[in-house]
Design a protein around this motif. Sequence first.
Motif, PDB file in Angstrom:
ATOM      1  N   GLN A  89     -15.284  39.140 -35.913  1.00  0.00           N
ATOM      2  CA  GLN A  89     -14.474  40.264 -36.385  1.00  0.00           C
ATOM      3  C   GLN A  89     -15.283  41.151 -37.328  1.00  0.00           C
ATOM      4  O   GLN A  89     -15.183  42.381 -37.264  1.00  0.00           O
ATOM      5  CB  GLN A  89     -13.207  39.769 -37.097  1.00  0.00           C
ATOM      6  N   GLN A  92     -17.677  43.127 -35.149  1.00  0.00           N
ATOM      7  CA  GLN A  92     -16.966  44.189 -34.441  1.00  0.00           C
ATOM      8  C   GLN A  92     -16.602  45.337 -35.384  1.00  0.00           C
ATOM      9  O   GLN A  92     -16.654  46.496 -34.991  1.00  0.00           O
ATOM     10  CB  GLN A  92     -15.718  43.617 -33.761  1.00  0.00           C
ATOM     11  N   SER A 115     -24.123  34.684 -30.119  1.00  0.00           N
ATOM     12  CA  SER A 115     -22.719  34.656 -29.696  1.00  0.00           C
ATOM     13  C   SER A 115     -22.092  36.045 -29.761  1.00  0.00           C
ATOM     14  O   SER A 115     -21.248  36.386 -28.926  1.00  0.00           O
ATOM     15  CB  SER A 115     -21.916  33.648 -30.523  1.00  0.00           C
ATOM     16  N   SER A 119     -20.420  37.812 -26.553  1.00  0.00           N
ATOM     17  CA  SER A 119     -19.037  38.289 -26.565  1.00  0.00           C
ATOM     18  C   SER A 119     -18.913  39.729 -26.092  1.00  0.00           C
ATOM     19  O   SER A 119     -17.871  40.128 -25.581  1.00  0.00           O
ATOM     20  CB  SER A 119     -18.434  38.146 -27.962  1.00  0.00           C
ATOM     21  N   SER A 124     -12.754  41.311 -23.075  1.00  0.00           N
ATOM     22  CA  SER A 124     -12.098  40.672 -24.228  1.00  0.00           C
ATOM     23  C   SER A 124     -10.858  39.882 -23.811  1.00  0.00           C
ATOM     24  O   SER A 124     -10.451  38.963 -24.509  1.00  0.00           O
ATOM     25  CB  SER A 124     -11.739  41.709 -25.283  1.00  0.00           C
ATOM     26  N   SER A 125     -10.277  40.208 -22.679  1.00  0.00           N
ATOM     27  CA  SER A 125      -9.070  39.514 -22.219  1.00  0.00           C
ATOM     28  C   SER A 125      -9.347  38.075 -21.775  1.00  0.00           C
ATOM     29  O   SER A 125      -8.427  37.275 -21.681  1.00  0.00           O
ATOM     30  CB  SER A 125      -8.428  40.288 -21.074  1.00  0.00           C
ATOM     31  N   THR A 126     -10.609  37.733 -21.513  1.00  0.00           N
ATOM     32  CA  THR A 126     -10.924  36.395 -21.008  1.00  0.00           C
ATOM     33  C   THR A 126     -11.086  35.356 -22.109  1.00  0.00           C
ATOM     34  O   THR A 126     -11.081  34.170 -21.844  1.00  0.00           O
ATOM     35  CB  THR A 126     -12.219  36.409 -20.181  1.00  0.00           C
ATOM     36  N   ASN A 127     -11.268  35.784 -23.354  1.00  0.00           N
ATOM     37  CA  ASN A 127     -11.510  34.869 -24.474  1.00  0.00           C
ATOM     38  C   ASN A 127     -12.714  33.963 -24.217  1.00  0.00           C
ATOM     39  O   ASN A 127     -12.728  32.802 -24.616  1.00  0.00           O
ATOM     40  CB  ASN A 127     -10.276  34.024 -24.797  1.00  0.00           C
ATOM     41  N   ALA A 128     -13.700  34.460 -23.518  1.00  0.00           N
ATOM     42  CA  ALA A 128     -14.919  33.705 -23.231  1.00  0.00           C
ATOM     43  C   ALA A 128     -16.116  34.508 -23.726  1.00  0.00           C
ATOM     44  O   ALA A 128     -15.993  35.689 -24.051  1.00  0.00           O
ATOM     45  CB  ALA A 128     -15.043  33.466 -21.726  1.00  0.00           C
ATOM     46  N   THR A 129     -17.254  33.854 -23.797  1.00  0.00           N
ATOM     47  CA  THR A 129     -18.490  34.548 -24.141  1.00  0.00           C
ATOM     48  C   THR A 129     -19.568  34.150 -23.149  1.00  0.00           C
ATOM     49  O   THR A 129     -19.584  33.033 -22.639  1.00  0.00           O
ATOM     50  CB  THR A 129     -18.993  34.223 -25.569  1.00  0.00           C
TER      51      THR A 129
END
Length: 178
Positions: A89, A92, A115, A119, A124-129
């Motif tokens: 956060q 970002q 990381s 990211s 962002s909708s997948t919550n994966a990196t």
Amino acid sequence: MNLFILRHASAGLRRKSPILDLRRPLDKDGKRHCLHLAHVLNALKIQFDLIVSSPLKRSLQTASLIGTETGYESQILLSNGLAPEATLQEFQRLLYETRGHENILVVGHNPNISSFLGSLLVPSSTNATAQVRLRKGSLARLSLTRVPATLQWLLDPRTVRALYATSTKSSRRKTSRK
């Protein structure tokens, strides 16, 4: 916006004391790598509008050497969003605050800088990196014109050494002396 993500160059072994580790400088190999990387960036005609660094000494030295050698004349911005303990956060928020610039170089630390890069490469909708390995002194170029970001290229320190060695060899042909 073009975002350049650079992991700080070699700074020797981690110190046991966290206070001493904050002030750990680049070693000789790290300084040499910064000069080689700056030479390659100059050959690619890459200029930075803004350079942002972690406040730790090794990152700031990396940013300063790259900035000086590439002709960056503004002040380097220090951000806790690139510190070793920074969160996604905070990173970002840093990107949001610097969105008005075209070419931004950010210099930080692993594991969070890798990381953060990962990211940016997935929706962002997948919550994966995405899993990305950044060695010390690695530089990634991303285009942030769309979401997710597009990885343009990644320069590993070995690639930088090879490009530097190739670009500094004499272009004059060798002739025999008879």
